[in-house]
Design an enzyme around this catalytic site. Structure first.
Site, PDB file in Angstrom:
ATOM      1  N   CYS A 187     -32.532  19.039  -6.565  1.00 55.91           N
ATOM      2  CA  CYS A 187     -33.098  20.370  -6.352  1.00 55.91           C
ATOM      3  C   CYS A 187     -34.133  20.339  -5.246  1.00 55.91           C
ATOM      4  CB  CYS A 187     -33.709  20.885  -7.647  1.00 55.91           C
ATOM      5  SG  CYS A 187     -34.404  22.552  -7.522  1.00 55.91           S
TER       6      CYS A 187
ATOM      7  N   CYS B  73     -33.798  21.558 -16.544  1.00 57.49           N
ATOM      8  CA  CYS B  73     -34.172  22.969 -16.623  1.00 57.49           C
ATOM      9  C   CYS B  73     -33.004  23.886 -16.935  1.00 57.49           C
ATOM     10  CB  CYS B  73     -34.852  23.399 -15.319  1.00 57.49           C
ATOM     11  SG  CYS B  73     -33.761  23.473 -13.877  1.00 57.49           S
TER      12      CYS B  73
END
Length: 372
Positions: free
Chosen positions: A101, A193
């Protein structure tokens, strides 16, 4: 400078944005909508990208008196992070989605858009330090995130700012409270997440499906059957589907995964020891690969798994020869190299692990070359 503050809705990014304002920068806050179906609320410290997080980020921006926007990066996040995560597990690897990410979203897609809009840098709440373009560990060792930032190139680091890396986490929370930020006591997010349930195996099973295979011992004898290699990682001890320890009474661990045959090999803790690590996609924070072998400290997990080593650039990758063995080294993880001085906090480079092996006879030769 005109800077874009990535505000997740947590305390770290809120204080990072506040410190950027204090430094006299022209700051604009942005929250990244990374989920195509954001939930209304987070489940404690699990999950992200909820409506609650977006609201918390907006309220923090209001307190700081800065403009605030929400940018939709859901499709890019799915392609570059979630799909990559699933494909890596299907290939028998153990990826780090936070690392990907940072590489693909926050310091590539986001930073590229920021530069196109006239911003000079991107501010985040990561726990790391930048000093004259050099990436270093955070002061708070327990929160240090330099490992998951080591994939950033020199160009990406040049337009990054990490204002909270010089401060312990308790002090960041206290500062947030002093500033009147409602997120001062908000729980830290953890785990993956985009898997708020915390059940990674179930998430992967729904994406990949059943691909049965065998769990075998070091001699190739079948011990059990499984529904897919995505349920295993090198170094794993629990959830192997075995009735108990090995014949010697000692625990068994996953030592190798073959995605083509669907074979998961198990063995002893000693079988996990590796002395040589190879990696692809090398990134050198100086912007150029070193000439010849270099002394370093290698780290293969976000927290822990370090050993003194000698590393050498080989094409677009690198080879790391360890002076002490490491265990639980899996393909798809990152190996991060730190400078081996008294402080040991400077990141030198990184690569994505493609293989690991036993004792390498060239360890001594490489070490001798370094010490000449």
């Amino acid at each position: 400078m005109r800077v874009l503050a990535a505000m997740s809705g947590g305390v770290d990014s809120a204080v990072a944005a506040a410190r950027a304002v204090d430094a006299g920068h022209d700051v604009v806050g942005v929250h990244l909508a990374l989920s195509a179906t954001p939930g209304t609320l987070r489940t404690g410290s699990r999950g992200c990208c909820s409506k609650e997080d977006a609201g918390d980020a907006r309220r923090a921006a209001d307190v700081l008196g800065i403009p605030f926007y929400v940018w939709d990066f859901a499709e890019r996040f799915k392609e570059d992070v979630i799909d990559d995560f699933v494909a890596s597990y299907a290939a028998g690897e153990t990826p780090n989605p936070c690392l990907r990410c940072n590489e693909k979203i926050k310091f590539s897609a986001l930073a590229d858009r920021a530069v196109a809009l006239g911003f000079d840098a991107v501010v985040t709440g990561h726990y790391a330090r930048l000093e004259d373009g050099v990436l270093r560990r955070a002061v708070d060792a327990d929160k240090d995130q330099s490992y998951v930032l080591a994939v950033l190139t020199a160009e990406q680091l040049a337009r990054a700012m990490f204002p909270v890396g010089d401060t312990p986490k308790p002090r960041i929370r206290a500062e947030a409270a002093e500033r009147g930020l409602a997120v001062a006591n908000k729980p830290d997010s953890h785990d993956i997440c985009f898997i708020p349930s915390g059940d990674t195996r179930a998430f992967l099973g729904a994406k990949i499906g059943i691909r049965p295979g065998a769990v075998v011992d070091s001699d190739g004898r079948e011990l059990a059957r499984h529904d897919g290699v995505h349920g295993f990682t090198v170094g794993q001890r629990k959830g192997l589907g075995l009735p108990g320890p090995g014949a010697d009474g000692k625990p068994r661990y996953v030592t190798a995964i073959d995605p083509e045959s669907g074979t998961v090999r198990v063995g002893s803790a000693e079988d996990l020891r590796v002395w040589t690590v190879t990696a692809d996609r090398a990134v050198w924070t100086s912007g150029r690969a070193p000439e010849g072998p270099i002394d370093c400290v290698a780290q293969v997990r976000a927290h822990g798994g370090t050993a003194p080593a000698v590393a050498e650039a080989v094409g677009d990758g690198l080879v790391v020869r360890l002076r002490e063995p490491l265990t639980g080294v899996a393909r798809g993880q990152a190996v991060v190299l730190y400078r081996p001085d008294e402080v040991g906090d400077e990141v030198m480079g990184s690569g994505t692990i493609s293989g690991a092996g036993g004792v390498d006879e060239t360890v001594g030769e490489a070490a001798a070359e370094v010490n000449r």
